[in-house]
Write a protein that holds these residues in place. Sequence first.
Motif, PDB file in Angstrom:
ATOM      1  N   LEU A 209       0.663  -1.392   0.030  1.00  0.00           N
ATOM      2  CA  LEU A 209      -0.160  -0.294  -0.277  1.00  0.00           C
ATOM      3  C   LEU A 209       0.750   1.641   0.243  1.00  0.00           C
ATOM      4  O   LEU A 209       0.524   2.251  -0.800  1.00  0.00           O
ATOM      5  CB  LEU A 209      -0.695  -0.199   1.233  1.00  0.00           C
ATOM      6  N   LEU A 210       2.435   0.929   0.714  1.00  0.00           N
ATOM      7  CA  LEU A 210       3.078   2.083   0.700  1.00  0.00           C
ATOM      8  C   LEU A 210       3.420   2.631  -0.257  1.00  0.00           C
ATOM      9  O   LEU A 210       3.235   3.629  -0.579  1.00  0.00           O
ATOM     10  CB  LEU A 210       3.944   1.978   2.278  1.00  0.00           C
ATOM     11  N   LEU A 211       4.156   1.316  -1.501  1.00  0.00           N
ATOM     12  CA  LEU A 211       4.192   1.406  -2.971  1.00  0.00           C
ATOM     13  C   LEU A 211       3.746   1.874  -3.764  1.00  0.00           C
ATOM     14  O   LEU A 211       3.715   2.994  -4.893  1.00  0.00           O
ATOM     15  CB  LEU A 211       5.392   0.794  -3.144  1.00  0.00           C
ATOM     16  N   TYR A 248      -7.934   0.513   8.267  1.00  0.00           N
ATOM     17  CA  TYR A 248      -6.273   0.763   8.484  1.00  0.00           C
ATOM     18  C   TYR A 248      -5.608   0.672   7.171  1.00  0.00           C
ATOM     19  O   TYR A 248      -5.131   2.693   6.989  1.00  0.00           O
ATOM     20  CB  TYR A 248      -5.651  -0.805   8.593  1.00  0.00           C
ATOM     21  N   LEU A 249      -6.010   0.837   6.002  1.00  0.00           N
ATOM     22  CA  LEU A 249      -6.321   2.126   4.584  1.00  0.00           C
ATOM     23  C   LEU A 249      -7.122   3.160   4.756  1.00  0.00           C
ATOM     24  O   LEU A 249      -5.807   3.998   4.510  1.00  0.00           O
ATOM     25  CB  LEU A 249      -6.616   0.911   3.282  1.00  0.00           C
ATOM     26  N   ARG A 250      -7.948   3.590   4.807  1.00  0.00           N
ATOM     27  CA  ARG A 250      -8.586   4.547   5.200  1.00  0.00           C
ATOM     28  C   ARG A 250      -7.340   5.570   6.790  1.00  0.00           C
ATOM     29  O   ARG A 250      -7.022   6.603   5.970  1.00  0.00           O
ATOM     30  CB  ARG A 250      -9.780   4.735   5.806  1.00  0.00           C
ATOM     31  N   ALA A 251      -7.054   4.832   7.539  1.00  0.00           N
ATOM     32  CA  ALA A 251      -5.855   5.889   8.145  1.00  0.00           C
ATOM     33  C   ALA A 251      -4.980   5.991   7.991  1.00  0.00           C
ATOM     34  O   ALA A 251      -4.633   7.256   7.919  1.00  0.00           O
ATOM     35  CB  ALA A 251      -6.530   4.684   9.613  1.00  0.00           C
ATOM     36  N   GLY A 256      -1.405  10.136   6.211  1.00  0.00           N
ATOM     37  CA  GLY A 256      -0.652  10.884   4.979  1.00  0.00           C
ATOM     38  C   GLY A 256      -0.721  11.661   4.460  1.00  0.00           C
ATOM     39  O   GLY A 256       0.137  12.900   4.531  1.00  0.00           O
ATOM     40  N   VAL A 257      -2.008  11.950   3.708  1.00  0.00           N
ATOM     41  CA  VAL A 257      -2.372  13.335   3.839  1.00  0.00           C
ATOM     42  C   VAL A 257      -2.353  14.425   4.958  1.00  0.00           C
ATOM     43  O   VAL A 257      -1.834  15.561   4.572  1.00  0.00           O
ATOM     44  CB  VAL A 257      -3.925  13.293   3.517  1.00  0.00           C
ATOM     45  N   ALA A 276      -4.914  14.151  -3.665  1.00  0.00           N
ATOM     46  CA  ALA A 276      -5.192  12.809  -4.672  1.00  0.00           C
ATOM     47  C   ALA A 276      -3.508  12.330  -5.207  1.00  0.00           C
ATOM     48  O   ALA A 276      -3.751  10.714  -5.302  1.00  0.00           O
ATOM     49  CB  ALA A 276      -4.724  13.505  -6.452  1.00  0.00           C
ATOM     50  N   ALA A 277      -2.399  12.334  -4.666  1.00  0.00           N
ATOM     51  CA  ALA A 277      -1.075  11.416  -4.034  1.00  0.00           C
ATOM     52  C   ALA A 277      -1.328  10.367  -3.387  1.00  0.00           C
ATOM     53  O   ALA A 277      -0.393   9.416  -3.327  1.00  0.00           O
ATOM     54  CB  ALA A 277       0.097  12.026  -4.152  1.00  0.00           C
TER      55      ALA A 277
END
Length: 310
Positions: A209-211, A248-251, A256-257, A276-277
């Motif tokens: 997910l980070l990549l 987890y993905l949403r958090a 990150g934003v 968007a990034a």
Amino acid sequence: MDLAPPLRHTVSHDIDQHAQNLTGWQQRYDQIGCGQFEGSVRELATPRLQVFCETTSHALLQSCVVKPGSIWFGLPLDGDGARINGRPAGPECLMLRPGACEFELNTPGRFQILGIVADARDLASAAQLHDAPIDWDALAASDCVQVPPTARAQAIGTVQHCLSGPGRLDADAVLAALLAMLSPCQPAARATLCFTRRQRIVAQVREFLLLHRDEVISVPELCQRMHVSRRTLQYCFEDVLGMSPISYLRAERLNGVRRQLAEGGALHRSVHDVAAAWGFRHFSQFASDYRKRFGERPSDTFKKRAQALN
């Protein structure tokens, strides 16, 4: 031996600022709970010994590293549901990790913990002086240990006494309290093969997910990429992180934003670009989720950083 370092008391509503308030730590906090964050730290620190009390208002996912040559010990005071490296750490245990070794804490809302960071050589010398038999290899391999309730309560009282005064750190008393817990402690059972496999799957998903943070990735796609069923993926995340893959993905993306908006490098980009990034395509829904998570609009985070630099 009584030392007299200054007593530091900090209160912060910014999660990144709060993560920097512990002397000598490298930390990154991601907010899991919703609403405006508040954290506080009371701390006494010398080059060889540190005691502190930390309180946090919301559930967090913490990445932590303490300085080399030291050992960290954590005494949760309240808030069931804490985990260290994915393993449950109830309020009756003692958490511990060596210095220069990254570890992860999942902490619930309204959480309070007492911490001790001791120089490993000082602790070993004290153990030898007091003839306290400690299995250092077993401790180094453990995330948390079960300790006698009486010794645990005494250690809590010792740390709280140090932090309640004008700044008197009784190093001998703190080390003695640690030894009283460690000498008869019982290291937690080794992780099962099933749990180790779940940890590995979660780590692979997080790295993926980070990549690919700028892509919109669904849970079925994750399952396909990891070659696991949806139920298996669900079990892995609930067992290791205490949350679903979707949560987890949403958090991860919202934090990150927020972190990028709060950094100076984001000043030359719009909020839309930063969102968007991180894979957010529907800006109105993103803005609503962001405000619910952090108690402010993404533009507010952006503006506060700009004002701080002016």
